[in-house]
Design a protein around this motif. Structure first.
Motif, PDB file in Angstrom:
ATOM      1  N   LYS A 143      -1.504  -4.174   1.974  1.00 26.96           N
ATOM      2  CA  LYS A 143      -2.438  -4.209   2.788  1.00 26.96           C
ATOM      3  C   LYS A 143      -2.855  -5.180   4.054  1.00 26.96           C
ATOM      4  CE  LYS A 143      -7.387  -1.986   3.764  1.00 26.96           C
ATOM      5  NZ  LYS A 143      -7.511  -3.515   4.503  1.00 26.96           N
ATOM      6  N   PHE A 144      -2.625  -6.216   4.101  1.00 26.63           N
ATOM      7  CA  PHE A 144      -2.649  -6.809   4.580  1.00 26.63           C
ATOM      8  C   PHE A 144      -1.560  -7.614   5.132  1.00 26.63           C
ATOM      9  CE2 PHE A 144      -2.857 -11.989   6.178  1.00 26.63           C
ATOM     10  CZ  PHE A 144      -4.192 -11.561   6.926  1.00 26.63           C
ATOM     11  N   GLN A 145       0.141  -6.962   4.493  1.00 27.00           N
ATOM     12  CA  GLN A 145       1.001  -7.042   5.362  1.00 27.00           C
ATOM     13  C   GLN A 145       0.940  -6.250   6.316  1.00 27.00           C
ATOM     14  OE1 GLN A 145       3.735  -8.829   5.386  1.00 27.00           O
ATOM     15  NE2 GLN A 145       3.835  -9.547   3.089  1.00 27.00           N
ATOM     16  N   PHE A 146       0.823  -4.671   5.869  1.00 28.21           N
ATOM     17  CA  PHE A 146       0.106  -3.744   6.796  1.00 28.21           C
ATOM     18  C   PHE A 146      -0.294  -4.111   7.690  1.00 28.21           C
ATOM     19  CE2 PHE A 146      -1.312   0.118   8.531  1.00 28.21           C
ATOM     20  CZ  PHE A 146      -0.620   1.151   8.240  1.00 28.21           C
ATOM     21  N   GLU A 147      -1.286  -4.700   7.612  1.00 26.13           N
ATOM     22  CA  GLU A 147      -2.448  -5.480   9.136  1.00 26.13           C
ATOM     23  C   GLU A 147      -1.778  -5.973   9.713  1.00 26.13           C
ATOM     24  OE1 GLU A 147      -4.875  -3.949  10.024  1.00 26.13           O
ATOM     25  OE2 GLU A 147      -5.492  -2.610   9.111  1.00 26.13           O
ATOM     26  N   CYS A 148      -0.650  -7.061   9.620  1.00 28.52           N
ATOM     27  CA  CYS A 148       0.079  -7.736  10.262  1.00 28.52           C
ATOM     28  C   CYS A 148       1.433  -7.042  11.096  1.00 28.52           C
ATOM     29  CB  CYS A 148       0.675  -8.938   9.049  1.00 28.52           C
ATOM     30  SG  CYS A 148      -0.254  -9.694   8.688  1.00 28.52           S
ATOM     31  N   GLY A 149       1.731  -6.101  10.399  1.00 26.61           N
ATOM     32  CA  GLY A 149       2.905  -5.156  11.528  1.00 26.61           C
ATOM     33  C   GLY A 149       3.939  -5.241  10.465  1.00 26.61           C
ATOM     34  N   ASN A 150       4.103  -5.436   9.444  1.00 27.18           N
ATOM     35  CA  ASN A 150       5.038  -5.439   8.738  1.00 27.18           C
ATOM     36  C   ASN A 150       5.286  -4.307   7.910  1.00 27.18           C
ATOM     37  OD1 ASN A 150       7.537  -5.852   6.994  1.00 27.18           O
ATOM     38  ND2 ASN A 150       6.179  -7.989   5.228  1.00 27.18           N
ATOM     39  N   TYR A 151       5.548  -3.386   8.479  1.00 25.62           N
ATOM     40  CA  TYR A 151       5.218  -2.049   7.441  1.00 25.62           C
ATOM     41  C   TYR A 151       6.504  -1.693   6.412  1.00 25.62           C
ATOM     42  CZ  TYR A 151       3.428  -1.779  11.844  1.00 25.62           C
ATOM     43  OH  TYR A 151       2.327  -1.030  12.785  1.00 25.62           O
ATOM     44  N   SER A 152       7.426  -2.743   6.260  1.00 26.57           N
ATOM     45  CA  SER A 152       8.270  -1.930   5.612  1.00 26.57           C
ATOM     46  C   SER A 152       7.722  -2.922   4.051  1.00 26.57           C
ATOM     47  CB  SER A 152       9.711  -3.098   5.856  1.00 26.57           C
ATOM     48  OG  SER A 152      10.775  -2.855   4.623  1.00 26.57           O
ATOM     49  N   GLY A 153       7.400  -4.057   4.333  1.00 24.70           N
ATOM     50  CA  GLY A 153       7.071  -4.822   2.965  1.00 24.70           C
ATOM     51  C   GLY A 153       5.534  -3.565   2.620  1.00 24.70           C
ATOM     52  N   ALA A 154       5.346  -3.299   3.392  1.00 24.11           N
ATOM     53  CA  ALA A 154       3.391  -2.378   2.824  1.00 24.11           C
ATOM     54  C   ALA A 154       3.929  -1.830   2.382  1.00 24.11           C
ATOM     55  CB  ALA A 154       3.534  -2.746   3.725  1.00 24.11           C
ATOM     56  N   ALA A 155       5.307  -0.971   2.586  1.00 22.55           N
ATOM     57  CA  ALA A 155       5.721   0.639   1.952  1.00 22.55           C
ATOM     58  C   ALA A 155       5.599   0.466   0.675  1.00 22.55           C
ATOM     59  CB  ALA A 155       6.548   1.023   2.469  1.00 22.55           C
ATOM     60  N   ASP A 156       6.935  -0.851   0.452  1.00 17.82           N
ATOM     61  CA  ASP A 156       7.180  -1.282  -1.242  1.00 17.82           C
ATOM     62  C   ASP A 156       6.578  -1.510  -1.598  1.00 17.82           C
ATOM     63  OD1 ASP A 156       9.808  -0.507  -0.266  1.00 17.82           O
ATOM     64  OD2 ASP A 156      10.405  -2.967   0.317  1.00 17.82           O
ATOM     65  N   TYR A 157       4.915  -2.250  -1.526  1.00  8.15           N
ATOM     66  CA  TYR A 157       4.764  -3.075  -2.374  1.00  8.15           C
ATOM     67  C   TYR A 157       3.654  -1.788  -2.481  1.00  8.15           C
ATOM     68  CZ  TYR A 157       6.963  -7.620  -0.756  1.00  8.15           C
ATOM     69  OH  TYR A 157       7.179  -8.662  -1.155  1.00  8.15           O
ATOM     70  N   LEU A 158       2.896  -0.904  -1.638  1.00  9.52           N
ATOM     71  CA  LEU A 158       2.042   0.034  -2.025  1.00  9.52           C
ATOM     72  C   LEU A 158       2.327   0.887  -3.034  1.00  9.52           C
ATOM     73  CD1 LEU A 158       0.215   0.577   1.916  1.00  9.52           C
ATOM     74  CD2 LEU A 158      -0.422   0.006  -0.367  1.00  9.52           C
ATOM     75  N   TYR A 159       4.206   1.165  -2.868  1.00 11.19           N
ATOM     76  CA  TYR A 159       4.360   2.346  -3.939  1.00 11.19           C
ATOM     77  C   TYR A 159       4.231   1.386  -5.156  1.00 11.19           C
ATOM     78  CZ  TYR A 159       8.676   4.261  -6.247  1.00 11.19           C
ATOM     79  OH  TYR A 159       9.381   4.940  -7.252  1.00 11.19           O
ATOM     80  N   GLN A 160       5.029  -0.075  -5.517  1.00 12.20           N
ATOM     81  CA  GLN A 160       4.631  -0.235  -6.747  1.00 12.20           C
ATOM     82  C   GLN A 160       3.321  -0.117  -6.897  1.00 12.20           C
ATOM     83  OE1 GLN A 160       7.284  -1.343  -8.173  1.00 12.20           O
ATOM     84  NE2 GLN A 160       8.820  -1.587  -7.030  1.00 12.20           N
ATOM     85  N   TYR A 161       2.412  -0.791  -6.219  1.00 10.75           N
ATOM     86  CA  TYR A 161       0.936  -0.659  -6.288  1.00 10.75           C
ATOM     87  C   TYR A 161       0.441   0.722  -7.651  1.00 10.75           C
ATOM     88  CZ  TYR A 161      -4.403  -0.104  -6.205  1.00 10.75           C
ATOM     89  OH  TYR A 161      -5.644  -0.354  -7.032  1.00 10.75           O
ATOM     90  N   ARG A 162       1.075   1.296  -6.707  1.00 15.42           N
ATOM     91  CA  ARG A 162       0.493   3.219  -6.968  1.00 15.42           C
ATOM     92  C   ARG A 162       1.383   3.895  -8.242  1.00 15.42           C
ATOM     93  NH1 ARG A 162       1.674   7.761  -5.077  1.00 15.42           N
ATOM     94  NH2 ARG A 162      -0.060   9.129  -5.353  1.00 15.42           N
TER      95      ARG A 162
END
Length: 437
Positions: A135-154
């Motif tokens: 979530k923090f990565q997303f708020e920083c604008g790192n959408y690629s990293g956020a998408a990968d980590y959110l996928y792993q989280y789910r």
């Protein structure tokens, strides 16, 4: 054309990061003063962790190389917080980046949790830390990293609410990266969850549908089959009812999709009735064009609205996408819209008249005489319209086998009571829910 801009209606239904592409578009089209757009960007950025971007816009807005001290301090806080979150999630980050380790995962989440605990000393705290880090990565604008980590989280989480939130974040990240195929898959996954989830109140369910439709605009006007998919979603009764009660401005996009989509004509007649019902709630040149042609048979009005539609499309962030072709740029949807709009006018006009003056009709199509003659000749050859052009008299002669216009007018007034009853019922439900709170 700023009076037709829907950004202020759409933005409250988007994640703030999704508003940035809209502001970029408005800035490019110069619909508002540059200073106003830049101030809006900074206001949005202040609620994110994209501090470097905010600093750049501040420098551009105030024409300075200096930035306020609070921005400098905010940047230091973001960096420190990011480092702390990364450390908290480090064991799980190491695991998900190890391809061999990831192969040990199964579809059984409870097995995965036990395996992670026994072999890697990873527990719920680290899984929660991964969500916070993503979530923090997303708020920083790192959408690629956020998408990968959110996928792993789910894939690991058994917290349904958090997983639902993570899916919204994953969808936003894919949209912002313009991964339209993946975004469409996530959109469909989210829709299934929304329709199967137990919400605390009907209002929350309706709001989720409204959000989903707004977010989907990015996908549907960029995906190859998007104009068909938007009709499939927006024209479902429960979604259409939500539009009529809560977001009538979305009728612009459904109307546009119907106009440019030749495969959905069977649903089009019912949609015209919705346009007729909602004329007092919402209208813009695109919905008014359809009302002129199919409700009022006002072809002079349709001609005027067609010119306004062109401006609306070019200045709409979702409809006005430009494509560069060498030294030229074009807006494909505008060209497709105008072509089909002329077809709608011609088809409807033919149902009413048996003889059409080419000069008069050229004006109604916003074409010169020669262009109109070629356009009608091509249309007659490629369509089922039984007509011929009399070049000597400058007229188009229509064979009298089209439906009677009076039958059409009667048909337009039928079948209104059912949907009106459903809308009133929904409004009463909303009122009762509010009174019970």
């Amino acid at each position: 054309m700023a009076k037709y801009d829907l950004t202020q209606r759409i933005a409250p239904n988007l994640d703030r990061h999704l508003v940035f592409p809209l502001l970029e578009f408005l800035q490019e089209r110069q619909l508002y003063p540059e200073e106003q757009i830049l101030k809006s960007k900074i206001e949005l950025l202040n609620k994110t962790n994209m501090v470097d971007y905010a600093m750049d816009i501040h420098k551009s807005l105030y024409r300075t190389d200096d930035v306020p001290q609070d921005m400098v301090e905010r940047r230091a806080e973001v960096v420190a917080r990011l480092k702390a979150l990364e450390e908290a999630a480090a064991p799980l980050l190491a695991f998900v980046q190890n391809a061999n380790a990831v192969q040990e995962l199964r579809t059984d989440k409870h097995y995965n949790l036990q395996m992670l605990h026994d072999r890697y000393q990873i527990g719920p705290e680290q899984i929660d830390a991964l969500y916070q880090y993503a979530k923090f990565q997303f708020e920083c604008g790192n959408y690629s990293g956020a998408a990968d980590y959110l996928y792993q989280y789910r894939a690991l989480s058994t917290n349904s609410e958090r997983s639902h939130s993570a899916l919204w974040g994953k969808l936003a990240a894919e949209i912002l990266m313009q991964n339209w195929d993946i975004a469409f898959e996530e959109h469909n996954r989210l829709k299934e969850i929304i329709e199967s989830k137990s919400f605390s109140s009907p209002l929350n369910l309706v709001q989720s549908r409204i959000w989903l439709m707004h977010w989907s605009l990015f996908i549907f006007f960029n995906h190859d089959n998007g104009r068909t998919h938007i009709i499939d979603l927006f024209n479902q009764e429960k979604y259409l009812n939500a539009i009529q009660v809560n977001a009538p401005h979305l009728l612009r996009y459904l109307a546009t999709a119907f106009i440019v989509n030749k495969r959905k004509r069977t649903q089009f007649k019912e949609f015209i009735k919705v346009i007729q019902q909602e004329q007092h709630t919402y209208k813009d040149p695109i919905t008014e064009f359809l009302a002129c042609v199919y409700v009022n048979n006002d072809f002079d009005g349709a001609q005027k609205k067609m010119k306004e539609c062109e401006d609306v499309i070019v200045n709409d962030p979702f409809l006005g996408k430009q494509v560069e072709d060498g030294n030229f740029s074009t807006v494909p949807l505008r060209d497709e819209f105008l072509e089909n709009a002329r077809l709608f006018i011609f088809e409807t006009y033919c149902r009413i008249h048996q003889r059409i003056d080419m000069g008069v009709f050229a004006e109604k199509l916003n074409l010169n005489y020669e262009e109109a003659e070629r356009w009608i000749a091509n249309l007659i050859r490629s369509s089922k319209i039984d007509a011929k052009i009399d070049s000597k008299s400058g007229t188009v002669i229509i064979e009298p086998n089209q439906p009677n216009v009076y039958e059409q007018l009667i048909d337009h007034t039928k079948a209104l009571s059912g949907r009106t009853y459903k809308l009133v019922s929904q409004l009463l439900e909303h009122a009762q829910a509010q009174a019970a709170r």
